[in-house]
Design an enzyme around this catalytic site. Structure first.
Site, PDB file in Angstrom:
ATOM      1  CG  HIS A  11       3.143   7.082   1.197  1.00 52.61           C
ATOM      2  ND1 HIS A  11       2.426   8.235   1.453  1.00 52.61           N
ATOM      3  CD2 HIS A  11       2.913   6.074   1.569  1.00 52.61           C
ATOM      4  CE1 HIS A  11       1.521   7.715   2.283  1.00 52.61           C
ATOM      5  NE2 HIS A  11       1.721   6.465   2.638  1.00 52.61           N
ATOM      6  CD  GLU A  83       0.635   0.425   5.682  1.00 50.00           C
ATOM      7  OE1 GLU A  83       0.921  -0.798   6.348  1.00 50.00           O
ATOM      8  OE2 GLU A  83       1.363   1.346   6.230  1.00 50.00           O
TER       9      GLU A  83
END
Length: 220
Positions: A11, A83
């Site tokens: 990202h 994450e």
């Protein structure tokens, strides 16, 4: 030979990156203006590979990156692409954590310590370990021959180190925001080895240019 191709992409930047904070799945930050500008610049300079569908982490920084890089392409947010959760260390400045003995203990690879509210390394590895092959399995069954996956640095490192050739240490698969790796496999590779092959970087040509010095962004 018919290959199924999957493009893993980290990202874009968040304000937590720029502020030097330790950001995991417990902090759902959007892309910052610098992050959006960097992605726009990358997209203007390089041709990102095509995708019939985009798998994403459910966190904003990943879904917004997918929207910018692949507008109009169907996205599939998946919880197991998020994450690691950092618990009590979440969203704290790394300069502050560097002086915390508890943080130093957790950073020790041999340590079995799990901070309050955090995800253990073992749990994170179990959660992400099989995701790469699950994505390929979905693609094979659905006859999707090319897809992208926008997720986090830690997730990419873990998947690549366990299921990708050439074999490398996890840290050797680190990549910059908005960038990543292109993988491919055929059905025989999947059935026999459950291994994919890394054949290019994302976006193609990114590493051919002279890289500019970059900070070590903490948000994976």
């Amino acid at each position: 030979m018919l290959y199924f191709k999957l493009h893993l992409i980290r990202h874009g930047l968040t304000q937590g990156n720029l502020d030097g904070r330790y950001i995991g799945s417990g902090t759902d930050l959007p892309l910052c203006e610098e992050g959006r500008a960097q992605l726009a610049q990358l997209k203007a300079r390089f041709a990102y590979p095509a995708a019939e569908v985009v798998f994403t982490s459910p966190l904003l920084r990943a879904t917004q990156t997918a929207e910018l890089l692949y507008p109009g392409v169907r996205t599939l947010p998946l919880q197991d692409l998020r994450e690691m959760a950092f618990g009590v260390f979440e969203n704290r400045p790394i300069t502050e954590l560097a002086a915390d003995p508890a943080f130093a203990a957790w950073m020790d690879p041999a340590s079995q310590t799990v901070p309050e509210g955090a995800e253990s390394r073992e749990a994170f590895a179990r959660r992400t370990d099989g995701m790469l092959m699950k994505l390929f399995e979905f693609m094979i069954k659905s006859q999707i021959h090319e897809a992208a996956c926008v997720t986090h640095g830690g997730v990419i490192l873990n998947m690549m180190a366990r299921h990708v050739l050439p074999q490398r240490r996890p840290e050797d698969w680190m990549t910059d925001p908005g960038c990543g790796y292109s993988l491919r496999l055929d059905t025989a590779m999947w059935m026999r080895d459950h291994l994919a092959e890394a054949y290019d970087v994302v976006p193609p040509g990114y590493l051919d240019e002279e890289p500019a010095p970059a900070p070590d962004y903490l948000d994976l």
